[in-house]
Design an enzyme around this catalytic site. Structure first.
Site, mmCIF file in Angstrom:
data_model
loop_
_atom_site.group_PDB
_atom_site.id
_atom_site.type_symbol
_atom_site.label_atom_id
_atom_site.label_comp_id
_atom_site.label_asym_id
_atom_site.label_seq_id
_atom_site.Cartn_x
_atom_site.Cartn_y
_atom_site.Cartn_z
ATOM 1 N N GLN A 15 -28.033 28.810 27.167
ATOM 2 C CA GLN A 15 -28.057 29.360 25.807
ATOM 3 C C GLN A 15 -29.477 29.296 25.240
ATOM 4 O OE1 GLN A 15 -25.312 27.099 26.430
ATOM 5 N NE2 GLN A 15 -23.938 28.845 26.628
ATOM 6 N N ASN A 33 -25.880 33.420 24.138
ATOM 7 C CA ASN A 33 -25.595 33.205 25.551
ATOM 8 C C ASN A 33 -26.606 33.951 26.430
ATOM 9 O OD1 ASN A 33 -23.177 31.646 25.139
ATOM 10 N ND2 ASN A 33 -22.165 33.569 24.557
ATOM 11 N N CYS A 46 -22.170 25.095 20.103
ATOM 12 C CA CYS A 46 -22.631 24.560 21.386
ATOM 13 C C CYS A 46 -22.852 23.066 21.211
ATOM 14 C CB CYS A 46 -23.914 25.258 21.829
ATOM 15 S SG CYS A 46 -24.542 24.651 23.403
ATOM 16 N N GLY A 47 -21.966 22.259 21.794
ATOM 17 C CA GLY A 47 -22.043 20.810 21.594
ATOM 18 C C GLY A 47 -23.282 20.180 22.186
ATOM 19 N N HIS A 65 -11.452 28.024 23.627
ATOM 20 C CA HIS A 65 -11.376 27.315 24.912
ATOM 21 C C HIS A 65 -9.979 27.408 25.493
ATOM 22 C CE1 HIS A 65 -15.289 25.176 24.938
ATOM 23 N NE2 HIS A 65 -15.173 25.329 23.631
ATOM 24 N N GLU A 78 -18.295 29.318 31.244
ATOM 25 C CA GLU A 78 -18.519 29.702 29.856
ATOM 26 C C GLU A 78 -18.584 31.217 29.704
ATOM 27 O OE1 GLU A 78 -21.383 27.767 27.440
ATOM 28 O OE2 GLU A 78 -21.484 25.994 28.719
ATOM 29 N N CYS A 94 -20.726 21.471 29.418
ATOM 30 C CA CYS A 94 -20.346 22.222 28.222
ATOM 31 C C CYS A 94 -19.831 21.214 27.211
ATOM 32 C CB CYS A 94 -19.283 23.266 28.543
ATOM 33 S SG CYS A 94 -18.671 24.184 27.110
ATOM 34 N N GLY A 130 -16.705 22.275 25.547
ATOM 35 C CA GLY A 130 -15.666 22.216 26.567
ATOM 36 C C GLY A 130 -15.149 20.802 26.769
#
Length: 282
Positions: free
Chosen positions: A46, A66, A75-76, A162, A211, A220, A223
């Site tokens: 990303q 992305n 986006c963690g 997700h 992803e 992720c 995720g």
């Protein structure tokens, strides 16, 4: 056009960070794809811009794109890198807690140490309309046809959609076929990140994620949060768990429905660089 950037990663999930605190975001989708190219560009999962906040209650805004140039809502691993980047830029001190604004809304981050960040990832959303996922009512399991095979999935939003599938073997050849098909499945109108999870014990999950817009990644963050949310909501793991991904491990804590989910993990600087848009240089 020359573009200064910082390359970072969160347990292998890699990012190009662009400083837009004092200028508009300068890239279009074609340029983002060019930078993402791992042979002719820089390469990333990303691209993240750091911009002035739109929300006065937040310190900064960050945009997410992305590798295919499409925008992302959250986006963690990326938000941890944003916090570490802000610390190095003198905007955030170790021990500080601040609100940052993502495309899907505000998040709280705390820089707990050099290169370690804890993030309030918000409340997991299981309602189909909020994911979005096409279903008549919320359930902890859905049967879905993927490439002629019926899978049992969990569906949740962590700021992005997700699908979570429990598997016995994370290296089964079928996963490499099913991941891309699930990511683009018609019951997810905006696509989804496809997570394949193995339960090791009540405090330990293993995970691989395909992803949307980026493909298979080493890690992720959302995720990992989604896998935790689905498995804890089913009562199959405890309120704290380690989620092990190919690139490393995240610590996730979630008390249950209606509660905020917390993620802790590292953020790593790789290098600084300058990208030249050679396609438009002549």
């Amino acid at each position: 056009m020359k573009l200064a950037f910082t390359k970072m990663h969160g347990i292998g999930n890699d990012f190009v960070m662009v400083d837009c605190r004092h200028r508009p975001f300068p890239l279009d989708a074609a340029q983002i794809r060019a930078i993402a190219d791992r042979h002719a560009g820089v390469g990333f999962d990303q691209l993240i811009s750091i911009e002035p906040a739109r929300d006065s209650a937040c310190a900064f805004y960050y945009g997410i794109w992305n590798a295919d140039g499409s925008p992302s809502g959250q986006c963690g691993n990326g938000v941890r890198c944003v916090a570490a980047w802000l610390h190095r830029a003198g905007e955030l001190a170790i021990g500080d807690t601040v609100r940052l604004e993502s495309p899907s809304g505000p998040v709280t981050v705390r820089l707990t140490g050099p290169g370690e960040v804890t993030v309030d990832m918000g409340v997991p959303a299981f309602e189909p309309a909020r994911i979005p996922f096409l279903a008549e009512a919320a359930a902890d399991r859905y049967a879905i046809d993927v490439g002629g095979e019926t899978l049992e999935i969990g569906a949740v939003s962590m700021g992005n959609p997700h699908a979570v599938v429990v598997v016995a073997d994370l290296h089964a050849p079928a996963l490499f076929r099913l991941g891309p098909l699930l990511t683009t499945h018609g019951r997810f109108p905006q696509g989804a990140n496809a997570g394949f999870v193995q339960v090791v014990d009540r405090g330990h999950l293993r995970l691989r994620v395909h992803e949307r817009g980026s493909g298979w990644t080493l890690a992720c963050g959302t995720g990992a949060c989604a896998a935790m949310a689905v498995m804890h909501a089913r009562g199959e793991i405890d309120a704290r768990a380690r989620v092990e991904l190919p690139g490393g491990t995240l610590a996730i804590a979630w008390a249950g429905p209606g509660q905020t989910l917390w993620m802790t993990g590292p953020a790593t600087f790789v290098f600084e660089g300058e990208w030249l848009d050679t396609a438009r240089a002549h």
